[in-house]
Design an enzyme around this catalytic site. Sequence first.
Site, PDB file in Angstrom:
ATOM      1  N   TRP A  44      -5.212  58.759  50.738  1.00 25.65           N
ATOM      2  CA  TRP A  44      -5.682  58.757  49.354  1.00 25.65           C
ATOM      3  C   TRP A  44      -7.197  58.601  49.270  1.00 25.65           C
ATOM      4  O   TRP A  44      -7.755  58.677  48.184  1.00 25.65           O
ATOM      5  CB  TRP A  44      -4.995  57.634  48.575  1.00 25.65           C
ATOM      6  N   GLU A  57      -2.034  53.321  44.644  1.00 29.48           N
ATOM      7  CA  GLU A  57      -2.243  51.932  44.237  1.00 29.48           C
ATOM      8  C   GLU A  57      -0.917  51.249  43.894  1.00 29.48           C
ATOM      9  O   GLU A  57      -0.704  50.082  44.237  1.00 29.48           O
ATOM     10  CB  GLU A  57      -3.192  51.870  43.031  1.00 29.48           C
ATOM     11  N   LEU A 100      11.653  51.742  49.408  1.00 34.37           N
ATOM     12  CA  LEU A 100      10.308  51.161  49.291  1.00 34.37           C
ATOM     13  C   LEU A 100      10.324  49.800  48.596  1.00 34.37           C
ATOM     14  O   LEU A 100       9.408  48.998  48.774  1.00 34.37           O
ATOM     15  CB  LEU A 100       9.393  52.138  48.539  1.00 34.37           C
ATOM     16  N   GLY A 101      11.384  49.526  47.811  1.00 30.18           N
ATOM     17  CA  GLY A 101      11.499  48.210  47.204  1.00 30.18           C
ATOM     18  C   GLY A 101      10.747  48.069  45.891  1.00 30.18           C
ATOM     19  O   GLY A 101      10.006  48.967  45.484  1.00 30.18           O
ATOM     20  N   TYR A 102      10.940  46.926  45.234  1.00 34.62           N
ATOM     21  CA  TYR A 102      10.316  46.688  43.926  1.00 34.62           C
ATOM     22  C   TYR A 102      10.422  47.930  43.053  1.00 34.62           C
ATOM     23  O   TYR A 102       9.410  48.543  42.694  1.00 34.62           O
ATOM     24  CB  TYR A 102       8.862  46.247  44.094  1.00 34.62           C
ATOM     25  N   CYS A 210      -9.975  40.189  58.743  1.00 37.22           N
ATOM     26  CA  CYS A 210      -9.678  38.875  58.154  1.00 37.22           C
ATOM     27  C   CYS A 210      -8.185  38.804  57.848  1.00 37.22           C
ATOM     28  O   CYS A 210      -7.764  38.612  56.720  1.00 37.22           O
ATOM     29  CB  CYS A 210     -10.514  38.686  56.889  1.00 37.22           C
ATOM     30  N   CYS A 217     -12.690  37.035  63.956  1.00 36.82           N
ATOM     31  CA  CYS A 217     -13.962  36.710  63.309  1.00 36.82           C
ATOM     32  C   CYS A 217     -15.171  37.286  64.064  1.00 36.82           C
ATOM     33  O   CYS A 217     -16.233  37.478  63.475  1.00 36.82           O
ATOM     34  CB  CYS A 217     -14.086  35.191  63.165  1.00 36.82           C
ATOM     35  N   CYS A 220     -16.331  40.359  62.373  1.00 41.62           N
ATOM     36  CA  CYS A 220     -16.474  40.281  60.918  1.00 41.62           C
ATOM     37  C   CYS A 220     -17.941  40.284  60.495  1.00 41.62           C
ATOM     38  O   CYS A 220     -18.733  39.458  60.951  1.00 41.62           O
ATOM     39  CB  CYS A 220     -15.798  39.021  60.381  1.00 41.62           C
TER      40      CYS A 220
END
Length: 377
Positions: A44, A57, A100-102, A210, A217, A220
């Site tokens: 995307w 999204e 995919l659920g929900y 993270c 770290c 980062c």
Amino acid sequence: MTLSQQLPLSQPVLPSHQLDGSVLPALRQSLLTWYRQAGRELPWRSQQDPYAIWVSEIMLQQTQVKTVIPYYHRWLQQFPTIATLAIADQQQVLKVWQGLGYYARARNLHRAAQVIMQQHQGQFPDQLPAILALPGIGRSTAGGILSAAFHQAWPILDGNVQRVLARLVALPCPPRQALNALWQLSAQLLDAQHPRDFNQALMDLGATVCTPQQPTCQNCPWQPHCQAYDQGMQSSLPMREPTVPLPHKTIGVAVIWNDQGQVLIDRRRQSGLLGGLWEFPGGKVEVGETVVECIVREIQEELGIEIAVAQHLVTIDHAYTHFRVTLVVHCCRHIAGTPQPLACDEVRWVTLEELDQFPFPKANVQIIEALHSHPPT
DNA sequence: TAATCGTGGCA
DNA sequence: TTGCCAAGATT
């Protein structure tokens, strides 16, 4: 008061969960530089269609990138435009979403597409209030769409960003209790000149560096500014909510055959768990009740028919977000009565071959697999 | 405000 | 096996 607690009045010290504004340019610059070198290439991100970005999204809510990618491609192949989605049948929509659920996300995408056709002439809106008014889009998803598709400087606050920011400022409480402060931080940090790349970079940082467990770290860009790292707290932040043990239910489930070699399935009501999906009927085993007694009772109560419970087919353990279930599935024979949708939206007799046309939740897909490997005798 | 809403992967 | 968590929104 000890010496270390005496603070110079000329240099006010911010509470630990706020940021010194003078470091903002350095934070923005280092993150964007890191992103150009280490950011992920995702489907995307290679295009500008607001519809495709919106779909991504929604799919990515509470769902990892690796899981989403095949669904994302299948969805756009099936529903390439808002118009094609709007005119689709809900069962077709849920079938593409199956696994995919929900599932409210799919129902809301479908409804929102119809709203966009009716109220926005089929064009995805580019203003925050209009986007927030669409079903299934909240503050963070709206910010993600506006920044990615329209280059508008709106902040985001997904799980990745919450974790990154909670560590950056060593947030002294679980993120859910400080959402207001975290939104302010996300907005304060956002690079208004590069809102798309900045928001994407923030999420990539959380997803790849993270991370919840064992953050790297050393890779980062924000390590020099990270209060969690400075305090050696990166592995124990963000703080967690107290966890409650998951309740467990045993469900008796019936695969009911008729004389025509068909099985009975029902479509769950639109609201609530697995809304709009199909399932094999059944219900909760009550205290003092056997599974067989439960199945007979539930089928009488919910479908108004009489059955004979036969051999055990399969037992399936499944964990949902807020409880766990054990489905004890029995083959059954239809004796008398016409099935009625007393506790569901619809009932149907279907052949084994027709089952794959209907959207089923995962646990019921396992029942179908068991049916194929153990056909009725 | 707090509970609800799926599934897959990982330690 | 169990717990934890992931690009949150809704009621």
